[in-house]
Design a protein around this motif. Structure first.
Motif, PDB file in Angstrom:
ATOM      1  N   GLU A 837       0.841  -1.204   0.000  1.00 52.22           N
ATOM      2  CA  GLU A 837       0.000   0.000   0.000  1.00 52.22           C
ATOM      3  C   GLU A 837       0.870   1.246   0.000  1.00 52.22           C
ATOM      4  O   GLU A 837       0.621   2.202  -0.742  1.00 52.22           O
ATOM      5  N   GLN A 870      -5.188   5.742   2.013  1.00 53.04           N
ATOM      6  CA  GLN A 870      -4.713   4.357   1.905  1.00 53.04           C
ATOM      7  C   GLN A 870      -5.304   3.507   3.031  1.00 53.04           C
ATOM      8  O   GLN A 870      -5.641   2.350   2.830  1.00 53.04           O
ATOM      9  N   GLY A 873      -8.706   2.171   2.242  1.00 48.14           N
ATOM     10  CA  GLY A 873      -8.660   0.983   1.387  1.00 48.14           C
ATOM     11  C   GLY A 873      -8.352  -0.267   2.195  1.00 48.14           C
ATOM     12  O   GLY A 873      -8.990  -1.313   2.032  1.00 48.14           O
ATOM     13  N   ARG A1225      -7.059  -7.400  -4.959  1.00 54.75           N
ATOM     14  CA  ARG A1225      -5.999  -6.641  -5.632  1.00 54.75           C
ATOM     15  C   ARG A1225      -5.594  -7.316  -6.927  1.00 54.75           C
ATOM     16  O   ARG A1225      -5.138  -6.681  -7.858  1.00 54.75           O
ATOM     17  N   LEU A1231      -6.816   1.199  -7.018  1.00 50.03           N
ATOM     18  CA  LEU A1231      -6.189   1.608  -5.771  1.00 50.03           C
ATOM     19  C   LEU A1231      -4.897   0.874  -5.488  1.00 50.03           C
ATOM     20  O   LEU A1231      -4.030   1.363  -4.815  1.00 50.03           O
ATOM     21  N   THR A1232      -4.821  -0.375  -5.961  1.00 52.21           N
ATOM     22  CA  THR A1232      -3.752  -1.215  -5.443  1.00 52.21           C
ATOM     23  C   THR A1232      -3.059  -1.998  -6.528  1.00 52.21           C
ATOM     24  O   THR A1232      -3.395  -1.942  -7.685  1.00 52.21           O
TER      25      THR A1232
END
Length: 1244
Positions: A837, A870, A873, A1225, A1231-1232
Motif C-alpha cells: 500500500e 490508503q 482501502g 488486488r 487503488l492497489t
C-alpha cells in the motif's frame, strides 16, 4: 474516434462490411457480435486468438471506417470505434458533410488528398479544443497503452514502457501472447482458443532475473519472486527485452532502497519522422539513461551529466603520430573520446577548457576534420566525422551554455597542477556573506586551520606536507627512486599533456601501477577520479557547506565525533587537533551534503588518508566521488553496495579460485573479509604505505582492482586456507599475510600497523611486495571487465535488497508479535500488504508526499507509513466492521484514534494494534475500541480546528475556563477536554474503563448509526437490529436518568461553557465539573424525553417532526441514504451563547439541525431525523447537551442482548481476510497492485 489515415492492404480479411457507399465502408470485426453479447462462435475464437498473437489493434476497436476511391485497390483507415453508436455517428457525419463534396472532384488523387487533409484537420481541431498535448508516442503504441490499462485494470498513472511478443510457459504448455513492461509492473496477456491467461508481477517483488539457455529453448528469461518462478521464451529480440527488464527492476530496487520514485525526463529531443515506429517516449528516456550511465562510468563524469550523442571518428595522437579509430561522445559539458582498441587512448575535454572549435579543410588524407583547442594550449584533431556540420552546431550550442556558467576565478585554470607547498586561498567574494578569511603567509599556515571555529576555515595545505618526516639520512636509495618516479611522470606530462585534457594511454596505466610519487598523489587522485570536474564547477561550495554545518548537531555528527580519534591514530597528522579538525569539517560537510548517507563507519579511515595527500576541499570532492560514483551505496545505513560487491566477490571466487570456494563458504570467511577489505579499500587491513598504492590503482581502474587484489590474496594463501579448521584461523592467516605486504619504495618512516601491533609472537610472515602483488593480480585476474562486474552487481543487488527487506519484515514481526494476537504468518502477510500500500502510493501518488512516509533512518517499525486514503482501502479489505457506505466514516474515526503522534500518517505498529483489537480482542476490548472511536472529536472538514489530536493538544494547552462560553470557543473546550483525558489514557498500557470520557448525545447518535450499518451483511441481520434497538432504547433512558444527578453550576455563564462534557472532568477524574446549562436555557422536555411510552402512538409521528426518515429498514438492512445521514460539526454559523450547543447534527441535505427522537414501533426503538422542509422544534432542543452515558453503561446495556454479545465475541479468521484482500488486488483495482498475482485462466 477519428484516426490519422493509414493504408490497409486487405480490406475484407477478418472483417465484415456492414455499410458502404462509393467512397466509404463501415466494417465490423469478425467474431465481434455487435453490442448484443456473445462471442461469434468459432470465428470469434479464431479471430480473438489471432488478434492477441498478431497484436491486432482490433481488440481495442471492433469497428472501423475505411476510405476508398472507386478505381483504387488501396484502402485507408480513417476512423475506429469501440461501439456501434460511436462509429455510426462518424458514418452519418461523413454522409452529410463529405459525400456531396467528393462527387465534384475529377481526379482521384485530389479526392484522397482532400479526405486525408479533412480528417487530419478534425483531429487537430479536437486536440486544440481539448488541450491534448502532442506527444512522441505513435498511434500503435497509444493503442497498446489503452489495451494495457484495460486488460490489467491499471490506473492512468501507470506508464507503459514497451511490449514484446513472447511465450509464457504455464506448466509444460507455452502460451503465446504479449509481455507488457511498465514502470512498476511486468504483465503478460494471452488469449488462445477461448482461454485467457493474465500475469501481473510488481518489479519490487522480483528476487531474481536471469537469461538462460536450455537444450529445448536457446533463450529463456526466468523471473523469480519469493513464491514462484516464471519462464518466458520465443522473443524476437531477447537482449533488448532483458536489458529493459533489468533496468526497470533496478529502478524498483532504487525505490526500495531510498524511496526515489521514477521521474520521466521531458527534455529529450523530438523523434524524427523516420524513427522506428514502436518506441515509446519512456523507452527512449530509459535507453538514454542507460547510455548516459555507461558514458559517465567510462569517463568518471559527474552524476548529472547527460550524453547527447556519439559518433565514430579518428583522433590524431601526436605522441605516436597516428590516427586512432574510436568514438567521440558529446554531452552538455564534455567532449570525450575512447579508442576502439581497449586502453589504447582515451580523452576527456571539459567544455569549460575549450577556447576554439573549428572545421579544418578536408583532404583525402584527412576527411571532415575538426580541431578543438583548449586553454592550456593543447589542440586535438578529430577526422572522419560523418555529420560534421551538425556536430559543430551541437558543440557550439553547449559552449554557449557553458560560457554563461564559467566561474570567474582565473586561478582555477592552473590549480590542478599547483604543487603541494603552495597556499591557495579563494577570495571571499565567491561565498556571499561569508566572513573575511585570513590570507596569511606560509609561516602562519597553522593559523589557517582555524581552531576556534569562528569563521570558515581556509586550510589549503595537505597534512602530509606539514607532517612529512624525512628519514635521518638526507639522501638514500629510496629518495633516489622517488625522484626517478617524479621525473618519469614529468616526462609523461610533457609528452601526453598535463591536467584534465591529457591523453590517457597504456603508458599512463603502467606509471600508476608502478606507484605514484608522494608529491603528486593528491593531484593525480583528483584527476583520475574525475573529482577535479566537480571541484572546478562548484567554486565556493565546500566553504558554504562548512559554514552551514558549523555548530549543527545530529546523529551523524555524534557518530563522527565518536570516530574522529579512531581514524589513522598511528599517523602523527591525526595525533593533534589540526588534523582532527580538518577531518571533522570534511565528514560533517559531507553528512550535510548527502543526508541519505550522512556518516558511515569506514568513511573516517578513507577520508583521513585523502586528507594526507589532498587539500581539504579536494579531499571533500574525492570523498564525493567515492561515495556517490565509484563505490555506489557503499556507505548508506545498510552498506548495501558493499554487500552487493560481497556477492559479486563470491561469484568471482567461485569462477577464479574454485578449489577454495567450497572451503570458504563452509568457514563463512568471504562475508567477513569482503566488508572490511572493500569498505576501506584495504586501508584498515594493510600497512599504510602499501594500502595507498592500492588506492592509486583504484582511482585509475575502479572497483575491478579491489576484486583482482582480493582474489590474488586468496590465491596466494590457498594451501593454508584449505587446512583451516574454523573462520578464526582463516582470518588469522589472511590478516598475517596482509600485514606482511610492504612497499619498499616508500620514503615515509614506517608507521606501525594496528594488526601487527595486536598479533602474537609467531615468527613474522615473509614480506610480500605490494607492486608484485598488484602485478600478479593483473596477470591472473586481469580479464575481469567493468561491464561484467556491473551485470553481476545487478543480479546481486536484487538478492541483497530483497534479503534486507525480508530481514526488516522479520524484525518488525518479531518486535510486534508479543503485542498482538496475530500469528507470525499473519503478521508477515499483513506487513506485505501494508508495504504494498505504501509503495503503491509512491508511484501512483497519494494525498501526502511519499518521501515523508518513508525514512530509512527510522526504526524498522516506522519506516513505512500510510495516510488516511490508503488506510480507508486497507480498512475496507481487512477490518470486520467495514460495511456499506458508512465504512469510510468509520475508517476516518479509527485512523484519528490510531494516529497517536498526529502526523496524519500511521505506521505498521499502530495499524496492527487497531486491527488486533477489532479482530482478536475480547468483547470488552472490541467495545472499548468502538466506544473510543466515537468519543473523539468529530473528524470533519467543516471544523476550523487543527487536523490532528496532537496539533489540537498543542493548540488548546492553556487552562480551561468554564466561564468562556462563546461558539467556537465552547467547541474548543470540548475538544480540549477530550484530548487531555485521552493523552494519559493512550499512553498507559492498562487502560481503565473508568477513565474513558462520557459519550454525549451527538456522539451516541453516530455510535448507533455505526452499529446499525455494521450488520447489513450479517446472516442474523434482523435479530441484531432488534437487539441494537433495544440497547439504544435502554441507553437513552439511562442517559435521561443520569441527567437528574447532574449538579447545576454556581454562576451564570450560558450553555456553551462545558460543551457536551463527555466526562465532565477537567483533565483529571474528580476535578470540578463543567457547567452543563445556564439558567437562560429553558428546559424542554419534548426533545429529551426518551421513554417509549411518551411517543407510543403512531399518529404522533407527523405532529412531532413532519415527514420522518428513520435509520432502520423494517425487514432487512439500513437504507443506503440513511447510512451517513448525519455528521457532527462545530456550530460556528449561529453563535448564541444562551441557546446553542457546541455540537449539532446536520442533515444530509440542509443546515437544519436534526433531533433525536424515540418511537415505539413494533417493539423496536428507532432513531428518526426531521425532514428538511418541516417545522422543527426550537433550536435549543436539537441536541440535549446534558445527556451523557459512560462506557460502563454502554457495556452493561450491550451485555443484556445475547445476539450482540455473540456478534462481538465471534472470532475473525484473519488469514481468510488477507487472502481475500490479495484476490481483490489481483483483479487490478486502481487503488492497489499485488505482489505476485497468479495466472488466472478464465474461460472466455
Amino acid at each position: 474516434m477519428w484516426v490519422n489515415p493509414e493504408e490497409v492492404l486487405l480490406a475484407n480479411a477478418l472483417w465484415i462490411t456492414e455499410r458502404a457507399n462509393p467512397y466509404f465502408i463501415l466494417q465490423r470485426r469478425k467474431g465481434h457480435s455487435g453490442d448484443g453479447g456473445g462471442g461469434g462462435g468459432l470465428a470469434g475464437l479464431l479471430v480473438g486468438t489471432l488478434d492477441v498473437v498478431l497484436d491486432s489493434s482490433a481488440r481495442v476497436a471492433p469497428y472501423r471506417i475505411l476510405y476508398q476511391t472507386p478505381d483504387s485497390l488501396v484502402y485507408w483507415t480513417i476512423a475506429c470505434g469501440g461501439s456501434r453508436k460511436e462509429i455510426t455517428e462518424h458514418w452519418e457525419w461523413l454522409e452529410q458533410n463529405l459525400l456531396q463534396t467528393l462527387s465534384i472532384f475529377e481526379n482521384e488523387n485530389d479526392i484522397t488528398t482532400f479526405v486525408r487533409g479533412k480528417i487530419q484537420g478534425i483531429i487537430a481541431e479536437y486536440n486544440k479544443i481539448n488541450d491534448v498535448k502532442e506527444d512522441d508516442d505513435t498511434e500503435k503504441f497509444k493503442e497498446a497503452i489503452v489495451k494495457f490499462h484495460r486488460l490489467f485494470g491499471m490506473p492512468e498513472e501507470e506508464k507503459l514502457v514497451n511490449y514484446y511478443s513472447c511465450s509464457y510457459w504455464k506448466g509444460k504448455v507455452p502460451r503465446q501472447g504479449w509481455m507488457y513492461l511498465s514502470i512498476n509492473h511486468l504483465c503478460f496477456y494471452s488469449f488462445l482458443m477461448g482461454r485467457e491467461a493474465k500475469l501481473v508481477i510488481r518489479w519490487v517483488d522480483i528476487t531474481q532475473l536471469e537469461k538462460n539457455a536450455t537444450l529445448l529453448l536457446p533463450d529463456v528469461i526466468k523471473v523469480s519472486t519469493r513464491s514462484s518462478e516464471h519462464f518466458f521464451s520465443v522473443f524476437l529480440n531477447i537482449n533488448e527485452t532483458f536489458k529493459l527488464m533489468e533496468q526497470l527492476a533496478n529502478i524498483a530496487m532504487r525505490q526500495l532502497l531510498d524511496n526515489e520514485g521514477f521521474e520521466q525526463d521531458r527534455s529529450l529531443p523530438k523523434l524524427k519522422k523516420k524513427s522506428p515506429k514502436k518506441v515509446s517516449a519512456l523507452k527512449r528516456d530509459l535507453d538514454a539513461r542507460a547510455k548516459s550511465e555507461r558514458y559517465r562510468a567510462l569517463f568518471r563524469l559527474p552524476k548529472d551529466e547527460k550524453l547527447d550523442g556519439h559518433t565514430d571518428c579518428t583522433l590524431w595522437t601526436p605522441f605516436n603520430k597516428m590516427h586512432i579509430l574510436g568514438q567521440m561522445f558529446v554531452s552538455t559539458n564534455y567532449i570525450c573520446f575512447t579508442s576502439k582498441e581497449e586502453n589504447l587512448c582515451s580523452l576527456i575535454i571539459p567544455l569549460r577548457e575549450v577556447t576554439i572549435v573549428e572545421k579544418a579543410d578536408s583532404s583525402s588524407v584527412l576527411p571532415s576534420p575538426l580541431s578543438i583547442s583548449t586553454r592550456n594550449r593543447m589542440t586535438f584533431l578529430f577526422a572522419n566525422l560523418k555529420d560534421r556540420d551538425f556536430l559543430v552546431q551541437r558543440i557550439s550550442d553547449f559552449l554557449q551554455q557553458t560560457t554563461s556558467k564559467i566561474y570567474s576565478d582565473k586561478e582555477f585554470a592552473g590549480s590542478y597542477n599547483s604543487s603541494d607547498d603552495e597556499v591557495y586561498s579563494r577570495p571571499s567574494s565567491l561565498v556571499s556573506s561569508s566572513p573575511q578569511r585570513s590570507t596569511s603567509s606560509d609561516a602562519d599556515g597553522e593559523r589557517q586551520f582555524n581552531l576556534n571555529g569562528n569563521s570558515v576555515p581556509t586550510a589549503t595545505q595537505t597534512l602530509m606536507t606539514m607532517y612529512r618526516r624525512r628519514s635521518p639520512e638526507e639522501f638514500n636509495p629510496k629518495l633516489a627512486k622517488e625522484f626517478l618516479k617524479e621525473q618519469a611522470w614529468k616526462i609523461h606530462f610533457a609528452e601526453y599533456g598535463q591536467g584534465i585534457c591529457m591523453y590517457r594511454t597504456e603508458k599512463t596505466r603502467e606509471l600508476v601501477l608502478k606507484g605514484v610519487p608522494e608529491s603528486m598523489r593528491g593531484e593525480l587522485w583528483l584527476l583520475l577520479s574525475g573529482a577535479i570536474n566537480e571541484k572546478a564547477t562548484h567554486p565556493g561550495y565546500y566553504e558554504d557547506l562548512v559554514e552551514k554545518s558549523m555548530g549543527k548537531y545530529n546523529l551523524a555528527t555524534e557518530e563522527i565525533e565518536r570516530d574522529l580519534h579512531r581514524s589513522l591514530p598511528e599517523h602523527p597528522a591525526f595525533q593533534n587537533e589540526m588534523g582532527i579538525a580538518a577531518l571533522r569539517r570534511v565528514l560533517t560537510a559531507y553528512a550535510f551534503r548527502n543526508p541519505n548517507i550522512g556518516y558511515c563507519q569506514a568513511m573516517n579511515i578513507v577520508t583521513s588518508v585523502l586528507l594526507l595527500y589532498a587539500k581539504e576541499e579536494e579531499a571533500f570532492w574525492l570523498l564525493v566521488a567515492l561515495c556517490e560514483r565509484m563505490l555506489p551505496d557503499y556507505y548508506n545505513t545498510r552498506v548495501v553496495g558493499a554487500l552487493v560487491d560481497q556477492g559479486v566477490f563470491e561469484e568471482l571466487a567461485r569462477d577464479y579460485v574454485p578449489q577454495l570456494y567450497d572451503c570458504m563458504q563452509d568457514l563463512g570467511v568471504i562475508s567477513t573479509i569482503s566488508l572490511s577489505w572493500f569498505l576501506t579499500l584495504f586501508l584498515s587491513v594493510m600497512p599504510f604505505e602499501s594500502a595507498v598504492v592500492v588506492v592509486d590503482c583504484f582511482f585509475y581502474e575502479g572497483i575491478k582492482v579491489i576484486f583482482q587484489l582480493a582474489l590474488a590474496v586468496l590465491d596466494a594463501n590457498v594451501d593454508k586456507l584449505l587446512n583451516c579448521k574454523d573462520d578464526g584461523e582463516a582470518m588469522t592467516v589472511l590478516g598475517r599475510y596482509l600485514d606482511s605486504v610492504t612497499n619498499k619504495d616508500s620514503t615515509l618512516p614506517p608507521i606501525p600497523h594496528l594488526h601487527s601491533l595486536l598479533s602474537d609472537d609467531v615468527e613474522p610472515y615473509p614480506e610480500v611486495d605490494i607492486f608484485r602483488l598488484i602485478r600478479t593480480s593483473y596477470e591472473k585476474f586481469g580479464t575481469i571487465r567493468a561491464d561484467l562486474i556491473e551485470q553481476m552487481r545487478f543480479k546481486q543487488r536484487l538478492k541483497v535488497i530483497q534479503t534486507l527487506e525480508d530481514t526488516t519484515k522479520r524484525n518488525v514481526v518479531r518486535t510486534i508479535v508479543t503485542e498482538t494476537s496475530f500469528t507470525i504468518d499473519e503478521l508477515e502477510e499483513l506487513y506485505a500488504l501494508f508495504k504494498a500500500e505504501h509503495l503503491t502510493s509512491c508511484y501512483w501518488g497519494g494525498s501526502s508526499n511519499a518521501l515523508d512516509r518513508h525514512d530509512p533512518s527510522l526504526p524498522y517499525l516506522e519506516q513505512y507509513r500510510i495516510d488516511l486514503e490508503q488506510f480507508k482501502g486497507m480498512f475496507a479489505l481487512l477490518f470486520p466492521w467495514a460495511c456499506g457506505t458508512h465504512s469510510d466514516v468509520l475508517a476516518s474515526r479509527l485512523f484519528q484514534l490510531l494516529d497517536e503522534n498526529g502526523d496524519s500518517l500511521i505506521n505498521f505498529r499502530e495499524f496492527v494494534s487497531g486491527l488486533s483489537a477489532a479482530c482478536h480482542g475480547d468483547l470488552t476490548e472490541k467495545l472499548k475500541l468502538l466506544y473510543k472511536m466515537h468519543v473523539l472529536p468529530e473528524p470533519s472538514s467543516d471544523q476550523d480546528e487543527p487536523d490532528s489530536a496532537f496539533e489540537a493538544t498543542q493548540y488548546f494547552f492553556e487552562d480551561i475556563t468554564p466561564e468562556c462560553t462563546h461558539g467556537k470557543r465552547a467547541n474548543s473546550q470540548e475538544n480540549r477536554n477530550y484530548l487531555r483525558l485521552w493523552t494519559p489514557e493512550n499512553k498507559s498500557k492498562a487502560k481503565n474503563a473508568k477513565d474513558l470520557p462520557k459519550l454525549n448525545q451527538g456522539q451516541f447518535i453516530e455510535l448507533c448509526k455505526t452499529m446499525y450499518n455494521m450488520f447489513s451483511e450479517d446472516p442474523n441481520e434482523q435479530e441484531l437490529y432488534h437487539a441494537t434497538a433495544a440497547v439504544t432504547s435502554l441507553l437513552l433512558e439511562i442517559g435521561e436518568v443520569g441527567k437528574l444527578f447532574t449538579p447545576q453550576p454556581a454562576k451564570e455563564g450560558g450553555g456553551g461553557g462545558g460543551g457536551s462534557g463527555p466526562a465532565g472532568h477537567q483533565g483529571l477524574p474528580g476535578s470540578v465539573l463543567f457547567p452543563k446549562k445556564g439558567p437562560s436555557q429553558p428546559y424542554v422536555p419534548e426533545a429529551a424525553e426518551p421513554l417509549p411510552a411518551s411517543l407510543a402512538g403512531a399518529g404522533e409521528e407527523h405532529s412531532l417532526g413532519g415527514q420522518m426518515e428513520d435509520i432502520k429498514l423494517e425487514d432487512s438492512s439500513p437504507r443506503d441514504h440513511g447510512a451517513c445521514s448525519s455528521m457532527l460539526i462545530s456550530d460556528d454559523d449561529t453563535k448564541d451563547d444562551s441557546s446553542m450547543s457546541s455540537y449539532s447534527v446536520l442533515s444530509a441535505g440542509s443546515h437544519e439541525e436534526d433531533k433525536l427522537h424515540c418511537e415505539d414501533i413494533g417493539e423496536d426503538t428507532v432513531l428518526v431525523r426531521s425532514g428538511q422542509g418541516t417545522a422543527a422544534l426550537p433550536r435549543s432542543t436539537s441536541l440535549d447537551r446534558d445527556w451523557a452515558i459512560t462506557f460502563e453503561q454502554f457495556l452493561a446495556s450491550l451485555l443484556t442482548e445475547p445476539a450482540l454479545v455473540k456478534y462481538f465475541d465471534k472470532p475473525v479468521c484473519m488469514m481468510a481476510r488477507i487472502t481475500s484482500a490479495k484476490n481483490i488486488r489481483m483483479m487490478g483495482k486502481p487503488l492497489t497492485s499485488i505482489s505476485d498475482y497468479e495466472i488466472s485462466a478464465l474461460s472466455g
